[in-house]
Motif scaffolding. Structure first.
Motif, PDB file in Angstrom:
ATOM      1  N   UNK A 118    -122.717 100.277   2.053  1.00 18.97           N
ATOM      2  CA  UNK A 118    -123.213 100.417   3.427  1.00 18.97           C
ATOM      3  C   UNK A 118    -122.121 100.066   4.432  1.00 18.97           C
ATOM      4  N   UNK A 119    -121.447  98.955   4.193  1.00 26.33           N
ATOM      5  CA  UNK A 119    -120.409  98.504   5.120  1.00 26.33           C
ATOM      6  C   UNK A 119    -119.227  99.472   5.167  1.00 26.33           C
ATOM      7  N   UNK A 120    -118.895 100.057   4.027  1.00 27.98           N
ATOM      8  CA  UNK A 120    -117.793 101.024   3.987  1.00 27.98           C
ATOM      9  C   UNK A 120    -118.110 102.248   4.847  1.00 27.98           C
ATOM     10  N   UNK A 121    -119.353 102.650   4.851  1.00 28.76           N
ATOM     11  CA  UNK A 121    -119.720 103.886   5.525  1.00 28.76           C
ATOM     12  C   UNK A 121    -120.135 103.686   6.968  1.00 28.76           C
ATOM     13  N   UNK A 122    -120.925 102.671   7.223  1.00 27.45           N
ATOM     14  CA  UNK A 122    -121.545 102.543   8.544  1.00 27.45           C
ATOM     15  C   UNK A 122    -120.911 101.520   9.457  1.00 27.45           C
ATOM     16  N   UNK A 123    -120.067 100.663   8.948  1.00 21.49           N
ATOM     17  CA  UNK A 123    -119.465  99.634   9.786  1.00 21.49           C
ATOM     18  C   UNK A 123    -118.016  99.972  10.090  1.00 21.49           C
ATOM     19  N   UNK A 153    -113.026 103.670  -6.640  1.00 22.67           N
ATOM     20  CA  UNK A 153    -112.447 102.618  -5.806  1.00 22.67           C
ATOM     21  C   UNK A 153    -113.184 102.644  -4.465  1.00 22.67           C
ATOM     22  N   UNK A 154    -113.208 101.538  -3.741  1.00 29.94           N
ATOM     23  CA  UNK A 154    -113.852 101.535  -2.428  1.00 29.94           C
ATOM     24  C   UNK A 154    -113.255 102.576  -1.476  1.00 29.94           C
ATOM     25  N   UNK A 155    -111.939 102.733  -1.505  1.00 26.92           N
ATOM     26  CA  UNK A 155    -111.268 103.695  -0.633  1.00 26.92           C
ATOM     27  C   UNK A 155    -111.691 105.118  -0.968  1.00 26.92           C
ATOM     28  N   UNK A 156    -111.712 105.457  -2.248  1.00 28.47           N
ATOM     29  CA  UNK A 156    -112.125 106.792  -2.667  1.00 28.47           C
ATOM     30  C   UNK A 156    -113.586 107.042  -2.302  1.00 28.47           C
ATOM     31  N   UNK A 157    -114.431 106.027  -2.477  1.00 29.65           N
ATOM     32  CA  UNK A 157    -115.850 106.144  -2.128  1.00 29.65           C
ATOM     33  C   UNK A 157    -116.004 106.469  -0.637  1.00 29.65           C
ATOM     34  N   UNK A 160    -114.887 110.003   0.066  1.00 33.81           N
ATOM     35  CA  UNK A 160    -115.881 110.929  -0.452  1.00 33.81           C
ATOM     36  C   UNK A 160    -117.047 111.065   0.524  1.00 33.81           C
ATOM     37  N   UNK A 161    -117.535 109.954   1.018  1.00 31.79           N
ATOM     38  CA  UNK A 161    -118.655 109.967   1.970  1.00 31.79           C
ATOM     39  C   UNK A 161    -118.238 110.606   3.289  1.00 31.79           C
ATOM     40  N   UNK A 162    -117.042 110.289   3.747  1.00 28.60           N
ATOM     41  CA  UNK A 162    -116.563 110.880   5.009  1.00 28.60           C
ATOM     42  C   UNK A 162    -116.414 112.395   4.871  1.00 28.60           C
ATOM     43  N   UNK A 163    -115.932 112.838   3.690  1.00 27.68           N
ATOM     44  CA  UNK A 163    -115.769 114.273   3.444  1.00 27.68           C
ATOM     45  C   UNK A 163    -117.133 114.967   3.454  1.00 27.68           C
TER      46      UNK A 163
END
Length: 171
Positions: A118-123, A153-157, A160-163
């Motif tokens: 959640x934090x990787x994507x929305x924050x 990896x968190x960065x790849x995740x 992936x979500x941003x793409x």
């Protein structure tokens, strides 16, 4: 809504709090069955078994701890859970493992990784800030645990979500 159902069936109660009802007297099998059916229509369930109730309490404490507590805990997780529920941690851990088939620690890790997602994507936090916020000793520790649970990896995740997000916006 729960209070209304209890009144309809004629069940006298003392307290109705989130997730808990204290009833004054024993209820009949018929009352229990009607209550169970009516609550299920609303997506709620009646837990009769003391172990099931304890497991739900453990899960709620962990969910609250991982998803809603921003300040760092001054005690370790086992002490925090034990203190919150008023039981010896060994008893809680053994009961949880017996019923759920995983350890409390594994359950905490799964929830922490979900929160990290959640934090990787929305924050707007970077990995170092997320690592600190989620009580990891280092970014490497967070990354290792994330990869072990998700396979990414968190960065790849995040990429992936941003793409995916940008592909949806292009539609």
């Amino acid at each position: 809504m729960v209070k209304e159902e209890l009144k309809k069936i004629g069940i006298k109660y003392v307290v109705v709090e989130l997730g808990m009802v204290e009833i004054l007297e024993d209820i009949t099998k018929e009352q229990r069955s009607i209550l169970k059916q009516n609550l299920m229509k609303s997506g709620l369930e009646v837990l009769d078994n003391k172990k099931s109730i304890l497991i739900e309490k453990i899960k709620n404490v962990i969910t609250d701890m991982v998803h809603y507590k921003d300040e760092l805990l001054k005690v370790n997780y086992s002490d925090y859970i034990s203190e919150k529920l008023g039981y010896d941690y060994t008893y809680l851990a053994n009961t949880f493992s017996e019923v759920k088939g995983i350890t409390i620690q594994q359950f905490i890790i799964m929830h922490k990784i979900e929160r990290v997602k959640e934090l990787l994507i929305y924050d707007d936090l970077n990995l170092t800030e997320i690592s600190y916020k989620m009580h990891y000793s280092s970014v490497a520790h967070l990354s290792g645990q994330f990869k072990k649970v998700t396979g990414l990896t968190p960065t790849f995740y995040k990429q992936l979500k941003n793409k995916r997000k940008s592909n949806l916006e292009d539609l």
